[in-house]
Design an enzyme around this catalytic site. Sequence first.
Site, mmCIF file in Angstrom:
data_model
loop_
_atom_site.group_PDB
_atom_site.id
_atom_site.type_symbol
_atom_site.label_atom_id
_atom_site.label_comp_id
_atom_site.label_asym_id
_atom_site.label_seq_id
_atom_site.Cartn_x
_atom_site.Cartn_y
_atom_site.Cartn_z
ATOM 1 N N ILE A 1 0.896 -1.162 0.000
ATOM 2 C CA ILE A 1 0.000 0.000 0.000
ATOM 3 C C ILE A 1 0.932 1.209 0.000
ATOM 4 C CG2 ILE A 1 -1.669 1.342 1.312
ATOM 5 C CD1 ILE A 1 -2.912 -1.244 2.237
ATOM 6 N N PRO A 2 1.009 1.901 -1.152
ATOM 7 C CA PRO A 2 2.129 2.831 -1.378
ATOM 8 C C PRO A 2 1.929 4.186 -0.709
ATOM 9 C CG PRO A 2 0.717 2.758 -3.292
ATOM 10 C CD PRO A 2 0.121 1.802 -2.304
ATOM 11 N N CYS A 3 1.994 4.221 0.598
ATOM 12 C CA CYS A 3 1.854 5.487 1.298
ATOM 13 C C CYS A 3 3.035 6.406 0.988
ATOM 14 C CB CYS A 3 1.711 5.262 2.802
ATOM 15 S SG CYS A 3 3.090 4.394 3.535
ATOM 16 N N HIS A 4 4.116 5.820 0.446
ATOM 17 C CA HIS A 4 5.261 6.667 0.072
ATOM 18 C C HIS A 4 4.936 7.569 -1.126
ATOM 19 C CE1 HIS A 4 5.583 2.903 -2.272
ATOM 20 N NE2 HIS A 4 6.095 3.664 -3.232
#
Lengths: 165, 227
Positions: free
Chosen positions: B191-194
Amino acid sequence: MPSPPASSAELAERYRAEILAYLVRLLGDAHEAEDACQEALLRAHRAFDRLGADANCRAWLYRIATNTAVDAARRRARRAARTVDADVDGIPAAAAVSPEDREHLRAVARAVEALPPRQRGALMLRQFQGLGYAEIAASLGGNEAAARANVYQAIRKLRTALGDR
Amino acid sequence: MSKRDDELIAVVLGDARPSAELARWLATDEGRGELGAYRQALGVLDRVYRDVRVPEPRRTVYYCALRTPIGRVLVAATEAGLVRVSFRRTEAWFAKELRRRLGAEVVRSPARTADIVHQLRAYFAGERRTFDVRVDLSRLTPFHQRVLLAAASVPAGQVVSYGEIARRIGQPRGSRAVGQALGRNPIPIVIPCHRVVASGGKLGGYTGGLAIKKKLLRIEGAVAAAG
């Protein structure tokens, strides 16, 4: 006869449910049984390599489970003074239909709790775990005649607990 | 233990058939009474001990570690899907944390985590830009889940602001709460919170460290934002 499990993980997966039910019957407490079950499966995992290829692994697992339950019961006895009055509400699903019936349930539960571990184990293995006397002997040690004698003695005590008729 | 009792128990249990002598005794009042008493004892035993309440099995979490350009990455999955991705941690810490947070049996299993490990390797090699795995967010609050799912919809190579995620979940004034929720993303990278950054071209924060956030964005080709 099912094929022998290739790993301790497979062994655990196959027999976990029945071993857990057996431990609930031996210890009379679901949470204690769960801890004992985890401990028993861990012991089985550690000893798995020493299990012979043609060994009865189910009986072997019951033996480990019984020993683990005996240890757990000993620890409990050390922890607290033993409860003398068996609490029928606290153990398995028994719904009494009358005061007299309730007295019977209580008497039998108390008699079961007073059984020596070997007799209690033999009784549960015979009545609820589906083991024959040869397998019970393999699980608890001793020969088939001793296994049968343990079951019969336990049943005699239960009958005595119900009193005269 | 009397012989007659033994014989009687054998009959009640179905281990043996009654001898002629026992059969005669069983026809007497005394014999009938004793037979009834044994049957009752076993009947009561059955009622108390047959249907034991067996506790629900504790759920099992499988985990594994892999080496990547950002160091050791740890992954954990249940039957329901991926539950954790961690980095900058030891395996021992990770296993303990799983046990404590999820109350689960923790098992190291490369086999049960093979799929996600394979996908992560491909991702770090630059061969994969999306993940195809089930995730298990069932323990998170609905708000937390909405924020993470919104972040999951940002494609590789792009970045959006915290405010944009807040707008997308219908809480335009909630960018601070969004930032906090992303900071507690249990499944980073997948889950690409970056890909969620501060407005004005700043990177914002990253629980795993800003250096890792930059590195991930560079792998994905979002160079402008990575600065």
